[in-house]
Scaffold this motif. Structure first.
Motif, PDB file in Angstrom:
ATOM      1  N   GLN A  36     -27.235  -4.008 -42.056  1.00 57.73           N
ATOM      2  CA  GLN A  36     -25.848  -4.473 -41.965  1.00 57.73           C
ATOM      3  C   GLN A  36     -24.971  -3.432 -41.290  1.00 57.73           C
ATOM      4  OE1 GLN A  36     -24.096  -6.562 -45.390  1.00 57.73           O
ATOM      5  NE2 GLN A  36     -22.328  -5.203 -45.235  1.00 57.73           N
ATOM      6  N   VAL A  83     -14.873  -8.837 -38.527  1.00 59.22           N
ATOM      7  CA  VAL A  83     -16.208  -9.057 -39.087  1.00 59.22           C
ATOM      8  C   VAL A  83     -17.005  -7.759 -39.055  1.00 59.22           C
ATOM      9  CG1 VAL A  83     -18.408 -10.263 -38.772  1.00 59.22           C
ATOM     10  CG2 VAL A  83     -16.257 -11.506 -38.492  1.00 59.22           C
ATOM     11  N   ALA A 111     -15.784  -5.228 -41.670  1.00 59.28           N
ATOM     12  CA  ALA A 111     -16.198  -5.608 -43.022  1.00 59.28           C
ATOM     13  C   ALA A 111     -17.686  -5.341 -43.229  1.00 59.28           C
ATOM     14  CB  ALA A 111     -15.880  -7.081 -43.269  1.00 59.28           C
ATOM     15  N   MET A 112     -18.481  -5.543 -42.180  1.00 59.74           N
ATOM     16  CA  MET A 112     -19.922  -5.316 -42.309  1.00 59.74           C
ATOM     17  C   MET A 112     -20.246  -3.846 -42.519  1.00 59.74           C
ATOM     18  SD  MET A 112     -21.685  -7.940 -39.569  1.00 59.74           S
ATOM     19  CE  MET A 112     -23.349  -7.573 -40.168  1.00 59.74           C
ATOM     20  N   GLY A 163     -18.708  -2.588 -45.804  1.00 51.08           N
ATOM     21  CA  GLY A 163     -19.402  -3.196 -46.934  1.00 51.08           C
ATOM     22  C   GLY A 163     -20.786  -2.641 -47.173  1.00 51.08           C
ATOM     23  N   LEU A 171     -12.583 -10.605 -45.450  1.00 47.44           N
ATOM     24  CA  LEU A 171     -14.018 -10.672 -45.200  1.00 47.44           C
ATOM     25  C   LEU A 171     -14.840  -9.667 -46.000  1.00 47.44           C
ATOM     26  CD1 LEU A 171     -13.804 -11.045 -41.319  1.00 47.44           C
ATOM     27  CD2 LEU A 171     -14.530 -12.808 -42.925  1.00 47.44           C
ATOM     28  N   PRO A 212     -15.181  -8.845 -49.203  1.00 50.81           N
ATOM     29  CA  PRO A 212     -15.983  -9.298 -50.350  1.00 50.81           C
ATOM     30  C   PRO A 212     -17.267 -10.019 -49.956  1.00 50.81           C
ATOM     31  CG  PRO A 212     -13.661  -9.780 -50.700  1.00 50.81           C
ATOM     32  CD  PRO A 212     -13.791  -9.344 -49.275  1.00 50.81           C
ATOM     33  N   ARG A 213     -17.269 -10.667 -48.799  1.00 48.79           N
ATOM     34  CA  ARG A 213     -18.452 -11.404 -48.352  1.00 48.79           C
ATOM     35  C   ARG A 213     -19.557 -10.468 -47.855  1.00 48.79           C
ATOM     36  NH1 ARG A 213     -17.132 -16.831 -47.509  1.00 48.79           N
ATOM     37  NH2 ARG A 213     -14.890 -17.259 -47.652  1.00 48.79           N
ATOM     38  N   PHE A 214     -19.187  -9.261 -47.459  1.00 52.46           N
ATOM     39  CA  PHE A 214     -20.176  -8.353 -46.866  1.00 52.46           C
ATOM     40  C   PHE A 214     -20.458  -7.119 -47.709  1.00 52.46           C
ATOM     41  CE2 PHE A 214     -18.635 -10.631 -43.064  1.00 52.46           C
ATOM     42  CZ  PHE A 214     -19.846 -11.012 -42.507  1.00 52.46           C
ATOM     43  N   THR A 215     -19.722  -6.918 -48.790  1.00 54.95           N
ATOM     44  CA  THR A 215     -19.956  -5.737 -49.613  1.00 54.95           C
ATOM     45  C   THR A 215     -21.270  -5.881 -50.367  1.00 54.95           C
ATOM     46  OG1 THR A 215     -17.590  -5.315 -49.869  1.00 54.95           O
ATOM     47  CG2 THR A 215     -19.072  -4.300 -51.484  1.00 54.95           C
TER      48      THR A 215
END
Length: 215
Positions: A8, A114, A117-118, A121, A184, A186-189
């Motif tokens: 990631q 994105v 966040a990636m 995260g 974003l 929370p979706r990638f953590t």
């Protein structure tokens, strides 16, 4: 879990570099640090990616008096964003009409959200510039937002004086990237893994709390 975090991180940094190239090719203004990078690249004749890498390692030197320590993600960030920015600049054409420029700019900001966040995260260490911001805030007692604003005003001014591009893209990035990353992240953590002892202790604490009558 570590494999996922590394993968990631690498994908996020690659996308970040591509998004940086997209913003440059849109020619409508760039993020504050990239105004500085662009100005230095124009003055030195070095590629944008090379300047990003050099500045990243110079910023890491500023971590020393702040007692900030890099992680593997910090080092990867310092190298890979610049590499993929140059790849993107080699592949992405320059748009001459406003519609194409605007579309490329909006796409770049979304992709940058994105990508940020990636890599954040993945929890493998902040980027050099983010670490400077948080380290300065911790050592001085300034709020993080104030430290970030102060740093970005300085590099934006320096970049503009060096000939970097300031425009609507600079404003759009400044307004949009924070809310995008917050949405974003929370979706990638990647969740932290707990040892068996930690999990048992948490279970016992939860059980004890559940058995205690409410006051």
């Amino acid at each position: 879990m570590m494999t996922r975090r590394l993968l990631q991180l690498l994908i996020g940094l690659a996308l970040y570099g591509i998004s940086l190239a997209m913003v440059i090719r849109a020619s409508l203004g760039t993020a504050p640090w990239d105004v500085f990078h662009q100005g230095l690249a124009g003055r030195t004749g070095l590629s944008l990616g090379t300047v990003v890498i050099i500045v990243s390692f110079l910023v890491l030197l500023l971590w020393i008096p702040l007692r900030q320590w890099p992680g593997v993600g910090t080092v990867c960030n310092a190298v890979l964003v610049g590499v993929f920015a140059d790849v993107g600049l080699a592949l992405i054409p320059r748009f001459e009409h406003l519609g194409g420029q605007a579309g490329l700019l909006v796409g770049a900001v979304l992709l940058n959200g994105v990508a940020s966040a990636m890599y954040i995260g993945a929890r493998l260490g902040p980027g050099a510039r983010d670490g400077l911001m948080t380290g300065l805030a911790r050592r001085t007692g300034w709020p993080v937002r104030g430290a970030r604003t102060g740093i970005e005003v300085v590099v934006l001014g320096a970049g503009w004086l060096l000939g970097g591009s300031v425009g609507v893209g600079t404003v759009l990035y400044a307004l949009a990237i924070g809310p995008l990353v917050q949405l974003l992240l929370p979706r990638f953590t990647v969740p932290e893994t707990k040892s068996a002892g930690e999990a048992q202790a948490e279970a016992e604490a939860a059980a004890a709390g559940a058995s205690t009558p409410a006051s």
